[in-house]
Design a protein around this motif. Structure first.
Motif, PDB file in Angstrom:
ATOM      1  N   ILE A   1       0.866  -1.163   0.000  1.00 16.46           N
ATOM      2  CA  ILE A   1       0.000   0.000   0.000  1.00 16.46           C
ATOM      3  C   ILE A   1       0.904   1.214   0.000  1.00 16.46           C
ATOM      4  O   ILE A   1       1.930   1.239   0.684  1.00 16.46           O
ATOM      5  N   ARG A   2       0.551   2.196  -0.831  1.00 14.43           N
ATOM      6  CA  ARG A   2       1.353   3.428  -0.870  1.00 14.43           C
ATOM      7  C   ARG A   2       0.471   4.592  -1.266  1.00 14.43           C
ATOM      8  O   ARG A   2      -0.476   4.439  -2.043  1.00 14.43           O
ATOM      9  N   ILE A   3       0.766   5.743  -0.714  1.00 17.19           N
ATOM     10  CA  ILE A   3       0.047   6.958  -1.055  1.00 17.19           C
ATOM     11  C   ILE A   3       0.642   7.519  -2.344  1.00 17.19           C
ATOM     12  O   ILE A   3       1.861   7.531  -2.521  1.00 17.19           O
ATOM     13  N   ILE A   4      -0.225   7.981  -3.221  1.00 13.00           N
ATOM     14  CA  ILE A   4       0.203   8.573  -4.487  1.00 13.00           C
ATOM     15  C   ILE A   4      -0.124  10.063  -4.426  1.00 13.00           C
ATOM     16  O   ILE A   4      -1.296  10.435  -4.341  1.00 13.00           O
ATOM     17  N   PRO A   5       0.874  10.928  -4.467  1.00  9.40           N
ATOM     18  CA  PRO A   5       0.622  12.377  -4.415  1.00  9.40           C
ATOM     19  C   PRO A   5      -0.211  12.838  -5.613  1.00  9.40           C
ATOM     20  O   PRO A   5      -0.107  12.299  -6.705  1.00  9.40           O
ATOM     21  N   ASP A   6      -1.055  13.842  -5.374  1.00 11.67           N
ATOM     22  CA  ASP A   6      -1.866  14.446  -6.431  1.00 11.67           C
ATOM     23  C   ASP A   6      -1.530  15.928  -6.499  1.00 11.67           C
ATOM     24  O   ASP A   6      -1.908  16.697  -5.621  1.00 11.67           O
ATOM     25  N   SER A   7      -0.823  16.329  -7.536  1.00 14.10           N
ATOM     26  CA  SER A   7      -0.374  17.716  -7.660  1.00 14.10           C
ATOM     27  C   SER A   7      -1.542  18.688  -7.862  1.00 14.10           C
ATOM     28  O   SER A   7      -1.404  19.876  -7.629  1.00 14.10           O
ATOM     29  N   THR A   8      -2.717  18.191  -8.260  1.00 18.32           N
ATOM     30  CA  THR A   8      -3.884  19.056  -8.449  1.00 18.32           C
ATOM     31  C   THR A   8      -4.633  19.307  -7.144  1.00 18.32           C
ATOM     32  O   THR A   8      -5.504  20.169  -7.091  1.00 18.32           O
ATOM     33  N   ASN A   9      -4.325  18.552  -6.105  1.00 19.74           N
ATOM     34  CA  ASN A   9      -4.957  18.666  -4.791  1.00 19.74           C
ATOM     35  C   ASN A   9      -6.467  18.418  -4.849  1.00 19.74           C
ATOM     36  O   ASN A   9      -7.220  18.939  -4.048  1.00 19.74           O
ATOM     37  N   GLN A  10      -6.903  17.602  -5.819  1.00 21.27           N
ATOM     38  CA  GLN A  10      -8.323  17.292  -5.959  1.00 21.27           C
ATOM     39  C   GLN A  10      -8.678  15.908  -5.407  1.00 21.27           C
ATOM     40  O   GLN A  10      -9.844  15.633  -5.155  1.00 21.27           O
ATOM     41  N   PHE A  11      -7.664  15.049  -5.242  1.00 23.75           N
ATOM     42  CA  PHE A  11      -7.921  13.684  -4.801  1.00 23.75           C
ATOM     43  C   PHE A  11      -6.923  13.243  -3.739  1.00 23.75           C
ATOM     44  O   PHE A  11      -5.750  13.590  -3.799  1.00 23.75           O
ATOM     45  N   ALA A  12      -7.410  12.470  -2.783  1.00 27.73           N
ATOM     46  CA  ALA A  12      -6.544  11.713  -1.880  1.00 27.73           C
ATOM     47  C   ALA A  12      -6.433  10.357  -2.567  1.00 27.73           C
ATOM     48  O   ALA A  12      -7.440   9.685  -2.789  1.00 27.73           O
ATOM     49  N   ARG A  13      -5.219   9.958  -2.958  1.00 28.85           N
ATOM     50  CA  ARG A  13      -5.058   8.742  -3.748  1.00 28.85           C
ATOM     51  C   ARG A  13      -4.079   7.791  -3.083  1.00 28.85           C
ATOM     52  O   ARG A  13      -3.077   8.208  -2.506  1.00 28.85           O
TER      53      ARG A  13
END
Length: 103
Positions: A23-35
């Motif tokens: 399991i790993r968190i994927i950064p979202d540069s748009t700040n629209q999703f927690a992924r």
């Protein structure tokens, strides 16, 4: 530059994990999703709940997780800055992630 959301990963497993589980968190540069991306050696269905720091459920879904990594995106563009918790549960395991949304 540092205004994008910062994500912290806290993983608590109620079972000893195998090396192929991830399991790993994927950064979202748009700040629209927690992924985040999740895979499991043995296919399992998880109930996923995303809550705020007060424990109020803001998003719920059910996902089948297999050995092929699956990306799960939780829309949070309208959420205020603060702490958010993701819990993925099945009969044998509970996985928890802590997300911190900055302005």
């Amino acid at each position: 530059m540092m205004r994008n959301c910062f994500l912290l990963l806290l993983v608590f497993l109620s079972v000893v994990s195998k090396a192929d589980n991830s399991i790993r968190i994927i950064p979202d540069s748009t700040n629209q999703f927690a992924r985040f991306e999740m895979s499991r050696t043995n296919t399992a269905t998880y109930k996923i709940t995303f809550t705020n720091e007060k424990g109020v459920a803001l998003y719920k879904t059910t996902e089948t997780i297999t050995a092929t990594p699956k990306i799960i995106s939780i829309p949070w563009k309208d959420f205020s800055p603060g702490f958010y918790y993701m819990t993925a549960k099945n009969k044998r395991e509970t996985v928890k992630l802590l997300f911190v949304k900055k302005e």
